[in-house]
Each structure stands twice: as structure tokens, then as C-alpha cells.
Write a protein that holds these residues in place. Sequence first.
Motif, PDB file in Angstrom:
ATOM      1  N   UNK A  28     -15.900  -2.613   4.053  1.00 47.47           N
ATOM      2  CA  UNK A  28     -15.089  -2.248   5.220  1.00 47.47           C
ATOM      3  C   UNK A  28     -13.621  -2.288   4.851  1.00 47.47           C
ATOM      4  N   UNK A  29     -12.825  -1.635   5.675  1.00 44.63           N
ATOM      5  CA  UNK A  29     -11.370  -1.651   5.565  1.00 44.63           C
ATOM      6  C   UNK A  29     -10.804  -1.808   6.957  1.00 44.63           C
ATOM      7  N   UNK A  30      -9.804  -2.677   7.086  1.00 48.03           N
ATOM      8  CA  UNK A  30      -9.137  -2.896   8.367  1.00 48.03           C
ATOM      9  C   UNK A  30      -7.651  -3.026   8.104  1.00 48.03           C
ATOM     10  N   UNK A  31      -6.855  -2.506   9.033  1.00 49.05           N
ATOM     11  CA  UNK A  31      -5.399  -2.628   8.926  1.00 49.05           C
ATOM     12  C   UNK A  31      -4.858  -3.121  10.258  1.00 49.05           C
ATOM     13  N   UNK A  32      -3.912  -4.033  10.195  1.00 53.71           N
ATOM     14  CA  UNK A  32      -3.318  -4.625  11.392  1.00 53.71           C
ATOM     15  C   UNK A  32      -1.808  -4.485  11.293  1.00 53.71           C
ATOM     16  N   UNK A  33      -1.198  -3.809  12.253  1.00 55.95           N
ATOM     17  CA  UNK A  33       0.253  -3.708  12.329  1.00 55.95           C
ATOM     18  C   UNK A  33       0.739  -4.861  13.206  1.00 55.95           C
ATOM     19  N   UNK A  34       1.700  -5.620  12.706  1.00 62.65           N
ATOM     20  CA  UNK A  34       2.206  -6.786  13.423  1.00 62.65           C
ATOM     21  C   UNK A  34       3.665  -6.554  13.807  1.00 62.65           C
ATOM     22  N   UNK A  35       4.177  -7.349  14.723  1.00 62.54           N
ATOM     23  CA  UNK A  35       5.502  -7.080  15.271  1.00 62.54           C
ATOM     24  C   UNK A  35       6.612  -7.980  14.756  1.00 62.54           C
ATOM     25  N   UNK A  36       6.319  -9.012  14.005  1.00 68.75           N
ATOM     26  CA  UNK A  36       7.350  -9.919  13.525  1.00 68.75           C
ATOM     27  C   UNK A  36       7.824  -9.554  12.131  1.00 68.75           C
ATOM     28  N   UNK A  37       8.347 -10.549  11.421  1.00 65.26           N
ATOM     29  CA  UNK A  37       8.749 -10.332  10.029  1.00 65.26           C
ATOM     30  C   UNK A  37       7.529 -10.062   9.164  1.00 65.26           C
ATOM     31  N   UNK A  38       6.407 -10.691   9.501  1.00 66.72           N
ATOM     32  CA  UNK A  38       5.130 -10.362   8.866  1.00 66.72           C
ATOM     33  C   UNK A  38       4.690  -9.056   9.514  1.00 66.72           C
ATOM     34  N   UNK A  39       4.830  -7.958   8.783  1.00 65.90           N
ATOM     35  CA  UNK A  39       4.683  -6.636   9.380  1.00 65.90           C
ATOM     36  C   UNK A  39       3.272  -6.096   9.377  1.00 65.90           C
ATOM     37  N   UNK A  40       2.518  -6.395   8.337  1.00 66.38           N
ATOM     38  CA  UNK A  40       1.228  -5.739   8.191  1.00 66.38           C
ATOM     39  C   UNK A  40       0.285  -6.598   7.366  1.00 66.38           C
ATOM     40  N   UNK A  41      -0.998  -6.545   7.735  1.00 70.48           N
ATOM     41  CA  UNK A  41      -2.057  -7.159   6.940  1.00 70.48           C
ATOM     42  C   UNK A  41      -3.176  -6.137   6.829  1.00 70.48           C
ATOM     43  N   UNK A  42      -3.658  -5.933   5.591  1.00 70.30           N
ATOM     44  CA  UNK A  42      -4.778  -5.017   5.346  1.00 70.30           C
ATOM     45  C   UNK A  42      -5.893  -5.781   4.653  1.00 70.30           C
ATOM     46  N   UNK A  43      -7.108  -5.539   5.110  1.00 69.29           N
ATOM     47  CA  UNK A  43      -8.291  -6.144   4.510  1.00 69.29           C
ATOM     48  C   UNK A  43      -9.148  -5.023   3.940  1.00 69.29           C
ATOM     49  N   UNK A  44      -9.579  -5.188   2.702  1.00 67.39           N
ATOM     50  CA  UNK A  44     -10.392  -4.189   2.031  1.00 67.39           C
ATOM     51  C   UNK A  44     -11.528  -4.927   1.320  1.00 67.39           C
ATOM     52  N   UNK A  45     -12.719  -4.828   1.883  1.00 71.30           N
ATOM     53  CA  UNK A  45     -13.882  -5.491   1.304  1.00 71.30           C
ATOM     54  C   UNK A  45     -14.728  -4.435   0.606  1.00 71.30           C
ATOM     55  N   UNK A  46     -14.928  -4.607  -0.691  1.00 71.98           N
ATOM     56  CA  UNK A  46     -15.703  -3.638  -1.437  1.00 71.98           C
ATOM     57  C   UNK A  46     -15.923  -4.101  -2.876  1.00 71.98           C
ATOM     58  N   UNK A  47     -16.323  -3.166  -3.698  1.00 68.92           N
ATOM     59  CA  UNK A  47     -16.551  -3.468  -5.122  1.00 68.92           C
ATOM     60  C   UNK A  47     -15.269  -3.864  -5.796  1.00 68.92           C
ATOM     61  N   UNK A  48     -15.375  -4.766  -6.767  1.00 68.47           N
ATOM     62  CA  UNK A  48     -14.192  -5.204  -7.518  1.00 68.47           C
ATOM     63  C   UNK A  48     -13.567  -4.017  -8.227  1.00 68.47           C
ATOM     64  N   UNK A  49     -12.255  -3.979  -8.191  1.00 71.35           N
ATOM     65  CA  UNK A  49     -11.530  -2.862  -8.802  1.00 71.35           C
ATOM     66  C   UNK A  49     -11.441  -3.020 -10.299  1.00 71.35           C
TER      67      UNK A  49
END
Length: 179
Positions: A158-179
Amino acid sequence: MLKRYYSRRNFFRRVLGGVLAVGLARAQGKPWPSGMELRVSFAYEGAGFRYRAPYVAVYVEDERGGLVRTLALFLMPGKGERWWNELRRYFALGELQAMRTLSGPTRPPGRYTVAWDGKDERGRTVAQGGYYLCVEYAREHGPYELFRERVEIGESPFQKAYALKGELQEVRLDYGRKA
């Protein structure tokens, strides 16, 4: 130098928590899928007069809020120990030794990526199931932010992206095969 004191409650929480965690891991059944990893990307901004780089902790918690694995810790041992408690949730877990051994220098604003290979703090493979991914952000004389999201680890990527409103702007999660 910070000393580690054990209260009765802390002692029983650690001992019984470890026993329960082992039991829960066995009860959950399937182990972490081979060859899979959870990549966590996060970005923060900051600027201005007398800007200080933030302290950041990226870690994984189990369903009960216990620490499973510390993925990254941006803080400098020796030079800012008085500010460690600003990472409130991580500091409450009582992992002062991890803070000394795993931490690295604070980093300037930008995008960073860390990966979780499905192992706990002791190097054992965890079971599939629900976990909480936490990105905690604190800056001297600045804001405090906590991103905590439940993720379900299983066979499917799965892949998920979260846009945040503070100084911490964004978090992305990417679960899959090792690169």
C-alpha cells in the motif's frame, strides 16, 4: 548524564509487557512477509532568524502503545539533553538508552526517508497486524507536532500520503518489496 530509575509500575510494565507481547505475537500468527519493508518519508520546513533544527523521532508502536522499533532519532546526545523531553510521547516510553545509542545530529529542513524491515528493537521479526507509525517533531522554543497513524501490515502493498499543516508538512508511507 541521565540516570535510569525504575519504579514498580515501570518494572511491571516492562516485564509483563514483554511477556504479553511475545504471547500476542504468537497469537497473531503469520510473521512479517519476507522481502517487504515499510518506507516512511517525511518533510519539514523552517526558516527565520535564530531557527534551530528540530528534534525528530520516527518509531513504531504496537496496538497498546508500546515501542516496537525506533527508526530514526534526530537529536544530539550530550548537547541538547535537556530538550529530549520535548519529544513527549517517545520520552514517555522511557527509552533513554536508545536515545543515546541511536540518535544522530539534528537535520536542517528537507525530506528524509527511513525504512522498517519488520524487526523489533531486539532484532526479532514481528507478526503481521496493526501497528502505529509515529513521527514526532519538536523544536527548541518552537512548535510540537505528533503524527500517529495506524497501519495494517499484511501481504498486500500500500501507499498513503498525508498532507499536514504545521512545520511537519508531509508524511508518506510506502509498504512493499525492498528496493
